[in-house]
Design a protein around this motif. Structure first.
Motif, short mmCIF file in Angstrom:
data_model
loop_
_atom_site.label_atom_id
_atom_site.label_comp_id
_atom_site.label_asym_id
_atom_site.label_seq_id
_atom_site.Cartn_x
_atom_site.Cartn_y
_atom_site.Cartn_z
N ALA A 1 50.70 56.15 155.19
CA ALA A 1 49.73 56.37 156.26
C ALA A 1 49.10 55.08 156.75
N SER A 2 48.98 54.09 155.85
CA SER A 2 48.19 52.90 156.17
C SER A 2 48.99 51.61 156.20
N GLY A 3 50.25 51.67 155.76
CA GLY A 3 51.01 50.45 155.60
C GLY A 3 50.69 49.81 154.26
N ALA A 4 51.60 48.96 153.79
CA ALA A 4 51.40 48.34 152.47
C ALA A 4 51.48 46.82 152.54
N ASN A 5 51.72 46.27 153.72
CA ASN A 5 51.92 44.82 153.79
C ASN A 5 50.63 44.03 153.86
N TRP A 6 49.49 44.68 153.87
CA TRP A 6 48.20 44.00 153.93
C TRP A 6 47.39 44.12 152.64
N GLU A 7 47.85 44.91 151.70
CA GLU A 7 47.03 45.27 150.54
C GLU A 7 46.95 44.17 149.48
N THR A 8 48.00 43.37 149.34
CA THR A 8 48.10 42.46 148.21
C THR A 8 46.90 41.54 148.02
N PRO A 9 46.44 40.79 149.03
CA PRO A 9 45.33 39.85 148.78
C PRO A 9 44.04 40.55 148.36
N LYS B 1 52.37 46.31 141.71
CA LYS B 1 53.82 46.26 141.57
C LYS B 1 54.55 47.27 142.45
N THR B 2 53.80 48.13 143.16
CA THR B 2 54.43 49.03 144.12
C THR B 2 54.47 48.42 145.52
N LEU B 3 53.84 47.26 145.69
CA LEU B 3 53.74 46.64 147.02
C LEU B 3 54.96 45.77 147.31
N PRO B 4 55.21 45.49 148.58
CA PRO B 4 56.38 44.67 148.94
C PRO B 4 56.35 43.31 148.26
N LEU C 1 52.60 34.66 146.90
CA LEU C 1 53.81 35.42 147.24
C LEU C 1 53.61 36.18 148.54
N TRP C 2 52.44 36.78 148.69
CA TRP C 2 52.15 37.54 149.91
C TRP C 2 52.14 36.62 151.13
N THR C 3 51.51 35.46 150.99
CA THR C 3 51.42 34.53 152.12
C THR C 3 52.81 34.08 152.56
N LYS C 4 53.67 33.76 151.60
CA LYS C 4 55.03 33.31 151.94
C LYS C 4 55.86 34.41 152.57
#
Length: 649
Positions: free
Chosen positions: A546-554, A576-579, A605-608
């Motif tokens: 519903a919300s996307g997962a590519n912004w959650e990591t930081p 560990k469920t995130l991209p 890792l998220w930034t790269k």
């Protein structure tokens, strides 16, 4: 009060119980039996001991300080008592029901220690924490531990005497493991004591889900200032984890001569004592002469009575002090509140209540295992026919959640709410086959905490931004739409259902914009329970869809070094469920510096992986260039609610 940390020191009276329990909890939170540390350094080691000959077996106590006479060890006795006979008597006639119960985790809640019950590796490994090393060993079918004298540690914990902090560490002793609690997610191991048949806890728990040993203090949500806890099996665990457990506590000698009918939760806990039932069937007279069968069938009694059978354990309650001597007064089919006082919502809302922080500000429990308490506050129970067995079955369901086939979708709800069934999308405003159209996701969200996860509280109500704003209890909309604010939820609830809009507030200098995502506020600014619930939902697939997962990591990475170990674990699992995060190295019990490194690595890792700017709403603290608003994150972390939270499962 039901609590895994209850310690019996004197009889409680109804008028004094609240004061005594509050003092007990306060002592738990501020005192340590052998250390004055402010934070718990998590230095668990699962390394096997190096080399050296193995012990050839027990030696005489006079020559081996590790060994105490085996003759002193006593398990609580198993005795048929007060009409209870144990599950073996039921098996003779009810073989299929016995078989399905035997597969359940109720049956294995308490077991005598042995090769068939112990799941942990007792392989000689050493477990080190705070400079103290315990060893777990096995000799044939005997499982033993080398541990600081548990009698001394428990006495110091009970006394909570500041002078004991400077006392020398207890002598190391070797004790057998005699009893096991749990078999599904964790196992706790109990050791005999010198005090009659009172049991002492081994300070390490086997975490079945991750196949590792963890310190007992890190197996629950407890403040990081709590360095050591000690539980009393005879006074507390026995109440819900055995059949007809009778503590038999002598308040003069302070000794227990505890008895149980059966270890584990067995047939007669739900059906009542079986002796008269057997006599009734053996009686050859016509039924008209001998009366009704005295056994209780939860499906054949009024809904209130049926639910109280589960509520004897799955609730918040205070027992009459006589329980600690003579055992429970409640029998299946009886009056629950006449036997033990269930704590109502209004009582729990009182900030002076000793377990107030185990509940949201509106009194809703945020502790897993209290399902009855939530259900009886729901209109479906108060105005309808809902009971625990409407959805759950001991005998006709998978043991994991004991959900009936009908309860695994909307079937139970739509039996009563037929008009919604005719056009479910018109009611939910979500696609009919989506998680947003599953009744329990909206009306019974996961706002309780237990076993390192968010769980459904079983309070059935409507999503409300106003309630979340007033009480801190997360609502279903913002636990799925993680990128949306409370204002967004309020507007949609008003537009779709006519729900009144909450009173508008002008944010002060310590508050974020009303447009900040509610989940982000709970994650960064909330108390330990809010942080854990939010972190779990960051790893929940329906919420990611519903919300996307590519912004959650930081954002989630901020909790990898949270003060509460349980929050760190849940955050790490969700991470560990995130991209691109599957291979992230993280141990929730590692040293502070290692946890900080995991946090840094996750953000790097998220930034790269971003591959340039991408558009996300400002509600999740991302700037126009796709980078995180680090200043806003720091500001919210500085405002984090650090009031101590204790979730006593």
């Amino acid at each position: 009060m039901r609590s895994c940390f209850d310690n019996l020191t004197q009889p409680l009276t109804w008028s004094a119980s609240r004061i005594v329990i509050a003092a007990m909890l306060l002592g738990l939170m501020v005192m340590s039996s052998c250390s004055k540390k402010v934070d718990r350094p998590n230095t668990a080691s699962n390394a096997s001991p190096t080399g050296g000959p193995k012990s050839s077996g027990p030696k005489n106590a006079s020559t081996n300080p590790l060994q105490i006479e085996a003759a002193a060890w006593k398990l609580p006795e198993q005795v048929a008592d007060r009409g209870f006979l144990s599950s073996k008597a039921c098996q003779r006639c009810h073989e299929k029901s016995h078989e399905s119960w035997h597969r359940s985790f109720h049956r294995t809640m308490t077991q005598v220690a042995g090769p068939d019950s112990i799941q942990a590796p007792f392989d000689g490994r050493q477990l080190t924490r705070n400079g103290t090393t315990c060893t777990v060993k096995r000799r044939g079918d005997e499982f033993t531990v080398i541990v600081p004298d548990p009698d001394v540690e428990y006495r110091r914990f009970q006394e909570r005497n500041t002078t004991s902090i400077s006392a020398p560490p207890p002598q190391m002793v070797e004790r057998p493991v005699v009893l096991v609690t749990g078999s599904h997610h964790m196992q706790i191991y109990w050791l005999p004591s010198r005090n009659a048949n009172e049991l002492r806890i081994f300070p390490w728990v086997f975490f079945i889900d991750e196949q590792r040993w963890i310190p007992y203090e890190d197996s629950f949500v407890v403040p990081p200032t709590v360095d050591i806890m000690r539980a009393n099996w005879n006074a507390n665990c026995i109440a819900c984890h055995t059949l007809e457990g009778k503590p038999n506590h002598n308040f003069d000698t302070k000794k227990f001569q505890t008895e149980v009918v059966e270890f584990g939760i067995s047939c007669e806990a739900c059906h009542g004592p079986g002796e008269k039932h057997i006599q009734w069937h053996d009686d050859q007279r016509p039924a008209a002469e001998k009366g009704a069968d005295p056994i209780v069938h939860p499906g054949h009694v009024p809904t209130k009575v049926a639910s109280e059978i589960c509520g004897q354990c799955h609730s918040d309650f205070i027992r009459d002090p006589s329980y600690y001597v003579s055992g429970p007064k409640y029998r299946a089919g009886g009056n629950l509140n006449a036997a033990q006082k269930t704590i109502d919502f209004e009582t729990r809302k009182d900030p002076r209540h000793p377990f107030h922080n185990s509940h949201w500000e509106d009194g809703t429990s945020r502790v897993g295992g209290r399902e009855y308490t939530g259900m009886i506050a729901s209109a479906c129970f108060q105005k309808g026919e809902l009971t625990c067995i409407t959805c759950h079955s001991m005998h006709a369901a998978d043991p994991n959640q004991q959900l009936t086939a009908l309860a695994q979708g909307n079937g139970v709800c739509l039996k009563c709410h037929e008009t919604i069934a005719n056009d479910i999308t018109a009611h939910t405003h979500h696609a009919a086959d989506s998680s947003g159209s599953e009744c329990y996701n909206c009306h019974m969200p996961r706002t309780s905490v237990a076993l390192f996860r968010a769980m459904r509280s079983h309070r059935i109500d409507n999503p409300s931004a106003s309630t979340s704003q007033a009480t801190g209890r997360p609502n279903a909309c913002n636990l799925c739409h993680l990128d949306r604010s409370l204002a967004w939820t309020a507007e949609h609830m008003h537009e779709w259902y006519g729900t009144p809009l909450p009173e508008q507030k002008t944010p002060n200098a310590n508050e974020e914009s009303t447009e900040t995502a509610a989940s982000v506020e709970w994650l960064l600014k909330g108390d330990a329970a809010q942080r854990l619930v939010a972190a779990w939902h960051f790893g929940w697939k329906p919420a990611q869809d519903a919300s996307g997962a590519n912004w959650e990591t930081p954002l989630l990475a901020q909790l990898l070094n949270d003060p509460y170990s349980a929050v760190r674990l849940v955050a790490g699992r969700s991470m560990k469920t995130l991209p691109n995060m599957t291979d992230l190295q993280f141990d929730f019990l590692a040293r502070d510096s290692d946890r900080q490194q995991s946090k840094t690595s996750a953000i790097e890792l998220w930034t790269k992986s971003q591959g340039g700017p991408h558009r996300m709403p400002a509600t999740v603290l991302q700037q126009a260039d796709g980078q995180m608003d680090e200043a806003a994150i720091r500001r919210m972390l500085q405002l984090q609610d650090r009031r101590p939270v204790t979730i006593t499962e």
